[in-house]
Design an enzyme around this catalytic site. Sequence first.
Site, PDB file in Angstrom:
ATOM      1  N   HIS A 188      -5.784  -0.861   5.605  1.00  0.00           N
ATOM      2  CA  HIS A 188      -5.472   0.025   6.323  1.00  0.00           C
ATOM      3  C   HIS A 188      -6.626   0.049   7.515  1.00  0.00           C
ATOM      4  O   HIS A 188      -6.955   0.813   7.821  1.00  0.00           O
ATOM      5  CB  HIS A 188      -5.257   1.523   6.428  1.00  0.00           C
ATOM      6  CG  HIS A 188      -6.153   2.407   5.079  1.00  0.00           C
ATOM      7  ND1 HIS A 188      -7.484   1.958   4.687  1.00  0.00           N
ATOM      8  CD2 HIS A 188      -5.727   3.404   3.940  1.00  0.00           C
ATOM      9  CE1 HIS A 188      -8.251   2.101   4.100  1.00  0.00           C
ATOM     10  NE2 HIS A 188      -6.604   3.268   3.291  1.00  0.00           N
ATOM     11  N   HIS A 216       0.684  -1.447   0.056  1.00  0.00           N
ATOM     12  CA  HIS A 216       0.078  -0.254  -0.331  1.00  0.00           C
ATOM     13  C   HIS A 216       0.924   1.298  -0.132  1.00  0.00           C
ATOM     14  O   HIS A 216       1.025   1.642   1.056  1.00  0.00           O
ATOM     15  CB  HIS A 216      -0.639   0.235   1.225  1.00  0.00           C
ATOM     16  CG  HIS A 216      -1.647   1.040   0.841  1.00  0.00           C
ATOM     17  ND1 HIS A 216      -3.489   0.581   2.039  1.00  0.00           N
ATOM     18  CD2 HIS A 216      -2.053   2.313   0.615  1.00  0.00           C
ATOM     19  CE1 HIS A 216      -4.113   1.708   1.422  1.00  0.00           C
ATOM     20  NE2 HIS A 216      -3.954   2.349   0.958  1.00  0.00           N
ATOM     21  N   PHE A 223      -5.344  14.638   3.662  1.00  0.00           N
ATOM     22  CA  PHE A 223      -5.552  13.065   4.180  1.00  0.00           C
ATOM     23  C   PHE A 223      -3.662  12.681   3.885  1.00  0.00           C
ATOM     24  O   PHE A 223      -3.521  12.512   3.075  1.00  0.00           O
ATOM     25  CB  PHE A 223      -5.856  12.636   4.513  1.00  0.00           C
ATOM     26  CG  PHE A 223      -7.511  13.440   4.648  1.00  0.00           C
ATOM     27  CD1 PHE A 223      -7.290  12.870   6.022  1.00  0.00           C
ATOM     28  CD2 PHE A 223      -9.057  12.965   4.500  1.00  0.00           C
ATOM     29  CE1 PHE A 223      -8.560  13.217   6.789  1.00  0.00           C
ATOM     30  CE2 PHE A 223      -9.256  13.490   4.899  1.00  0.00           C
ATOM     31  CZ  PHE A 223      -9.966  13.145   5.845  1.00  0.00           C
ATOM     32  N   HIS A 241       1.743   5.359  -2.399  1.00  0.00           N
ATOM     33  CA  HIS A 241       0.575   6.349  -3.350  1.00  0.00           C
ATOM     34  C   HIS A 241       2.820   7.193  -3.694  1.00  0.00           C
ATOM     35  O   HIS A 241       2.752   7.473  -2.784  1.00  0.00           O
ATOM     36  CB  HIS A 241       0.368   7.149  -2.147  1.00  0.00           C
ATOM     37  CG  HIS A 241      -0.866   6.831  -2.007  1.00  0.00           C
ATOM     38  ND1 HIS A 241      -2.561   6.612  -2.857  1.00  0.00           N
ATOM     39  CD2 HIS A 241      -1.105   6.112  -0.858  1.00  0.00           C
ATOM     40  CE1 HIS A 241      -2.931   6.059  -1.837  1.00  0.00           C
ATOM     41  NE2 HIS A 241      -2.679   5.542  -0.594  1.00  0.00           N
ATOM     42  N   ASP A 297       0.877   2.137   4.059  1.00  0.00           N
ATOM     43  CA  ASP A 297      -0.145   3.585   2.711  1.00  0.00           C
ATOM     44  C   ASP A 297       0.675   4.390   3.164  1.00  0.00           C
ATOM     45  O   ASP A 297       0.089   6.009   3.697  1.00  0.00           O
ATOM     46  CB  ASP A 297      -1.491   4.130   4.041  1.00  0.00           C
ATOM     47  CG  ASP A 297      -2.727   5.192   3.434  1.00  0.00           C
ATOM     48  OD1 ASP A 297      -2.196   5.618   2.630  1.00  0.00           O
ATOM     49  OD2 ASP A 297      -3.344   4.990   3.941  1.00  0.00           O
TER      50      ASP A 297
END
Length: 440
Positions: free
Chosen positions: A243, A72, A335, A74, A317
């Site tokens: 998550h 996970h 966020f 980004h 994440d």
Amino acid sequence: MGLFQKLFSGEEAHDLVIRNIAIVNPAVSGEPAVGDIFIHDGKIAAETEVAAGAGEIDGTGLVAFPGLVDMHVHLRDPGQTEKEDLTSGSKAAAAGGVTTLVAMPNTTPPIDTVEKYNDVTERSRKIGLVNVLQAGSITRGMKGQELSDMVQLMDAGCRAFSEDGKSVMDSGLLRDAMRLTAENQVPILAHCEDANLVRGVMNAGDRARDLGLPGITNAVENIIEYRDLELARETWAPLHLCHCSTAESYELVKAAKEKGVNVTAEVCPHHFILTEDEIRSADDANYKMNPPVRSRRDREALLKGLADGTFEVISTDHAPHTAAEKAKGFMESPFGIVGLETSFALSYTYLVKKGLITLPQLIEKMSVNPARILKIDRGDISVGKAADIAIADIDNPYTIDPNTFFSKGKNTPFGGREVYGKIMMTIHDGRVVFDREKDM
């Protein structure tokens, strides 16, 4: 343990020997054992296969384990490269002991076609620091109205789909997607959030009221988790819940597994370490993430689920943002926090050092299990396997300093924390891609 091959050089793999190191390889044995690791042609080898004059690394006092597999991440590339790009994200991963990562598709534009998937895959391969497995978006443009080119993406090698950052709110459309992925047993990585209930910026509780901030209730997550689990039960599609943050998520996943639902689930370090009580100011958006850090009750349930195996994956994440964005406070900032460079140390410090799980169990959650879920031949450093190895110092503490991160994002609430489990070296396909003593 000095560098013998230039960091980020892209050179061919050399024969290597790592001497006198504690080896943790849960895919084969549950017990660490001191020994030597031999690397030839990018793979773990027998001693007889290694050429004379091979490079040597002194591993005395350190521990080696399979390179971490982060499900996970980004990377913000394409389209948001002021936050992160393939190179900076890959460097950050290597510095954190991560040798394989799944890149979320909520880029600009989203990864919804084979052409976009191939672009990221080829560019990351040329960089060559870590394996970047690009996930495809479930819907075209991530608009939730029609499916993306899922069949073609799977044919091209896509190993996961997600709409991360939001949920596919059309249940019928998500069921159609699950029917497609069930045929190839490709997991859907589900960000569970009921868009009709989202109102806040932190956990709905006493602390939110004290700070005068609108709250996000547990139901926002729980309702979609229940729906997605029911769809997975009906379609037999592999579902991976991203998550997980609530006490109810533990109960839902545990019950679904008892019913035979094809589900796995992850927890992030910030959710099993932090609670809402640690948020001191509405101005410090380094504590703003989605889902939010929650109550002590929720955290205790997550820890219980990690200990009993209900949650079998730890992911980050990793969500980098610019300093300017995060300076806007809870109400206005985006966020997300970064995690690639701190995940192992935080997990080792707050799970293994505290006796909740063992080091081999931690490596299962951070390498072996993610590799199994993604159906990739990683998470094992037996002879013949890819030489993806992380080497760590677990005995001496260090202080997390975001200013030293390779990631463009410095947005973490863990700056200044003393932790154990410093990644000293990362080897990917037999090449040293990170050496802390030389390159920090």
